[in-house]
Design a protein around this motif. Structure first.
Motif, PDB file in Angstrom:
ATOM      1  N   VAL A 145       0.834  -1.196   0.000  1.00 50.36           N
ATOM      2  CA  VAL A 145       0.000   0.000   0.000  1.00 50.36           C
ATOM      3  C   VAL A 145       0.874   1.253   0.000  1.00 50.36           C
ATOM      4  N   PRO A 146       0.876   2.004  -1.112  1.00 47.96           N
ATOM      5  CA  PRO A 146       1.682   3.225  -1.162  1.00 47.96           C
ATOM      6  C   PRO A 146       0.991   4.372  -0.432  1.00 47.96           C
ATOM      7  N   SER A 147       1.760   5.302   0.037  1.00 46.89           N
ATOM      8  CA  SER A 147       1.215   6.460   0.737  1.00 46.89           C
ATOM      9  C   SER A 147       1.025   7.617  -0.237  1.00 46.89           C
ATOM     10  N   GLY A 148      -0.056   8.395  -0.036  1.00 49.86           N
ATOM     11  CA  GLY A 148      -0.314   9.566  -0.860  1.00 49.86           C
ATOM     12  C   GLY A 148      -0.650   9.228  -2.298  1.00 49.86           C
ATOM     13  N   CYS A 149      -1.467   8.216  -2.500  1.00 51.18           N
ATOM     14  CA  CYS A 149      -1.746   7.699  -3.833  1.00 51.18           C
ATOM     15  C   CYS A 149      -3.120   8.125  -4.354  1.00 51.18           C
ATOM     16  N   ILE A 150      -3.346   7.792  -5.603  1.00 52.93           N
ATOM     17  CA  ILE A 150      -4.689   7.784  -6.170  1.00 52.93           C
ATOM     18  C   ILE A 150      -5.198   6.373  -5.908  1.00 52.93           C
ATOM     19  N   TRP A 151      -6.397   6.262  -5.355  1.00 54.36           N
ATOM     20  CA  TRP A 151      -6.913   4.960  -4.951  1.00 54.36           C
ATOM     21  C   TRP A 151      -8.189   4.636  -5.722  1.00 54.36           C
ATOM     22  N   LEU A 152      -8.246   3.443  -6.289  1.00 53.23           N
ATOM     23  CA  LEU A 152      -9.440   2.941  -6.955  1.00 53.23           C
ATOM     24  C   LEU A 152      -9.867   1.664  -6.261  1.00 53.23           C
ATOM     25  N   HIS A 153     -11.169   1.525  -6.066  1.00 52.72           N
ATOM     26  CA  HIS A 153     -11.680   0.262  -5.539  1.00 52.72           C
ATOM     27  C   HIS A 153     -12.561  -0.376  -6.595  1.00 52.72           C
ATOM     28  N   ALA A 154     -12.181  -1.585  -6.995  1.00 52.84           N
ATOM     29  CA  ALA A 154     -12.921  -2.366  -7.982  1.00 52.84           C
ATOM     30  C   ALA A 154     -13.145  -3.743  -7.362  1.00 52.84           C
ATOM     31  N   ALA A 155     -14.345  -4.008  -6.912  1.00 52.58           N
ATOM     32  CA  ALA A 155     -14.619  -5.177  -6.082  1.00 52.58           C
ATOM     33  C   ALA A 155     -14.181  -6.499  -6.685  1.00 52.58           C
ATOM     34  N   SER A 156     -14.541  -6.751  -7.935  1.00 50.13           N
ATOM     35  CA  SER A 156     -14.289  -8.064  -8.510  1.00 50.13           C
ATOM     36  C   SER A 156     -13.912  -7.919  -9.978  1.00 50.13           C
ATOM     37  N   VAL A 157     -13.987  -9.013 -10.705  1.00 53.46           N
ATOM     38  CA  VAL A 157     -13.532  -9.054 -12.089  1.00 53.46           C
ATOM     39  C   VAL A 157     -14.233  -8.006 -12.957  1.00 53.46           C
ATOM     40  N   GLY A 158     -15.540  -7.905 -12.858  1.00 57.09           N
ATOM     41  CA  GLY A 158     -16.280  -6.969 -13.700  1.00 57.09           C
ATOM     42  C   GLY A 158     -15.869  -5.529 -13.473  1.00 57.09           C
ATOM     43  N   GLU A 159     -15.714  -5.146 -12.216  1.00 57.97           N
ATOM     44  CA  GLU A 159     -15.299  -3.780 -11.905  1.00 57.97           C
ATOM     45  C   GLU A 159     -13.860  -3.524 -12.335  1.00 57.97           C
ATOM     46  N   VAL A 160     -13.008  -4.550 -12.197  1.00 49.67           N
ATOM     47  CA  VAL A 160     -11.622  -4.408 -12.657  1.00 49.67           C
ATOM     48  C   VAL A 160     -11.620  -4.167 -14.166  1.00 49.67           C
ATOM     49  N   GLN A 161     -12.385  -4.962 -14.891  1.00 51.33           N
ATOM     50  CA  GLN A 161     -12.479  -4.773 -16.350  1.00 51.33           C
ATOM     51  C   GLN A 161     -12.920  -3.353 -16.677  1.00 51.33           C
ATOM     52  N   ALA A 162     -13.941  -2.862 -15.966  1.00 51.33           N
ATOM     53  CA  ALA A 162     -14.461  -1.514 -16.224  1.00 51.33           C
ATOM     54  C   ALA A 162     -13.439  -0.441 -15.860  1.00 51.33           C
ATOM     55  N   ALA A 163     -12.556  -0.726 -14.913  1.00 46.86           N
ATOM     56  CA  ALA A 163     -11.591   0.262 -14.438  1.00 46.86           C
ATOM     57  C   ALA A 163     -10.370   0.407 -15.336  1.00 46.86           C
ATOM     58  N   ILE A 164     -10.119  -0.536 -16.209  1.00 45.52           N
ATOM     59  CA  ILE A 164      -8.877  -0.529 -16.993  1.00 45.52           C
ATOM     60  C   ILE A 164      -8.685   0.753 -17.801  1.00 45.52           C
ATOM     61  N   PRO A 165      -9.679   1.247 -18.541  1.00 48.51           N
ATOM     62  CA  PRO A 165      -9.450   2.508 -19.264  1.00 48.51           C
ATOM     63  C   PRO A 165      -9.128   3.670 -18.316  1.00 48.51           C
ATOM     64  N   LEU A 166      -9.782   3.717 -17.173  1.00 50.07           N
ATOM     65  CA  LEU A 166      -9.508   4.765 -16.201  1.00 50.07           C
ATOM     66  C   LEU A 166      -8.097   4.622 -15.636  1.00 50.07           C
ATOM     67  N   ILE A 167      -7.688   3.404 -15.338  1.00 49.46           N
ATOM     68  CA  ILE A 167      -6.337   3.167 -14.821  1.00 49.46           C
ATOM     69  C   ILE A 167      -5.299   3.653 -15.829  1.00 49.46           C
ATOM     70  N   HIS A 168      -5.476   3.293 -17.083  1.00 50.52           N
ATOM     71  CA  HIS A 168      -4.512   3.720 -18.110  1.00 50.52           C
ATOM     72  C   HIS A 168      -4.512   5.238 -18.269  1.00 50.52           C
ATOM     73  N   ALA A 169      -5.691   5.854 -18.221  1.00 44.25           N
ATOM     74  CA  ALA A 169      -5.769   7.320 -18.342  1.00 44.25           C
ATOM     75  C   ALA A 169      -5.086   8.003 -17.156  1.00 44.25           C
ATOM     76  N   LEU A 170      -5.296   7.478 -15.958  1.00 47.67           N
ATOM     77  CA  LEU A 170      -4.649   8.055 -14.774  1.00 47.67           C
ATOM     78  C   LEU A 170      -3.132   7.873 -14.825  1.00 47.67           C
ATOM     79  N   ARG A 171      -2.670   6.721 -15.282  1.00 47.97           N
ATOM     80  CA  ARG A 171      -1.227   6.486 -15.394  1.00 47.97           C
ATOM     81  C   ARG A 171      -0.602   7.470 -16.387  1.00 47.97           C
ATOM     82  N   GLU A 172      -1.348   7.742 -17.458  1.00 50.46           N
ATOM     83  CA  GLU A 172      -0.837   8.680 -18.465  1.00 50.46           C
ATOM     84  C   GLU A 172      -0.850  10.120 -17.948  1.00 50.46           C
ATOM     85  N   GLU A 173      -1.928  10.509 -17.271  1.00 51.48           N
ATOM     86  CA  GLU A 173      -2.076  11.888 -16.787  1.00 51.48           C
ATOM     87  C   GLU A 173      -1.196  12.175 -15.571  1.00 51.48           C
TER      88      GLU A 173
END
Length: 162
Positions: free
Chosen positions: A49-77
């Protein structure tokens, strides 16, 4: 009234904790992936667990799948900002690893008992949180509000709100 309701909820959460842990242990008999992460579920293991992070909660497989575009956009930004994703299920964790590898850190979301939530947030100190599910976690939401952590909660996909 709000404080009384949260107190009763928290009391019931603590009382049910042995049952939840027994259920996780039982699941672990059939699914070995449930045998790991116990320290994270109780917010006793902070290695990932890193300190001072951006945090996303994606409960299970479906939410993880839905989060991928957001994760990539946040990593880029925000390439220099740690990104931490929590899940509840081992399958969500596994899918996150398949899709993101080392791009993000992961832990299980702690069980919603006040002590675990406080320990988790004290360690993580998120700058912002994004919850990609519809379940309510009253102690988590209370602690985030108390700490003035901006929270985005995406229920659009579930409620078809446009």
């Amino acid at each position: 009234m709000e404080g009384e309701v949260r107190f009763i909820y928290s009391l019931l959460a603590y009382i049910s904790l042995p049952i939840v842990l027994a259920w996780l242990a039982y699941r672990g008999l059939r699914e070995p992936a449930y045998r790991t992460g116990w320290g994270q579920r109780l917010a006793l293991d902070f290695r990932t667990v890193p300190s001072g992070c951006i945090w996303l909660h994606a409960a299970s497989v479906g939410e993880v799948q839905a989060a991928i575009p957001l994760i990539h956009a946040l990593r880029e930004e925000y390439p220099d900002k740690p990104l931490h994703v929590t899940t509840i299920t081992p399958t969500g964790r596994e899918r996150l690893g398949q899709l993101c590898g080392e791009e993000v850190s992961h832990s299980y979301l702690p069980l919603d008992v006040p002590g675990a939530v406080r320990r988790f947030l004290n360690r993580m100190r998120p700058e912002v949180g994004v919850i990609l599910e519809v379940e309510l976690w009253p102690n988590l939401l209370y602690q985030l509000r108390r700490r003035r952590v901006p929270l985005f909660w995406s229920m659009d996909a579930y409620l078809n709100v446009r």
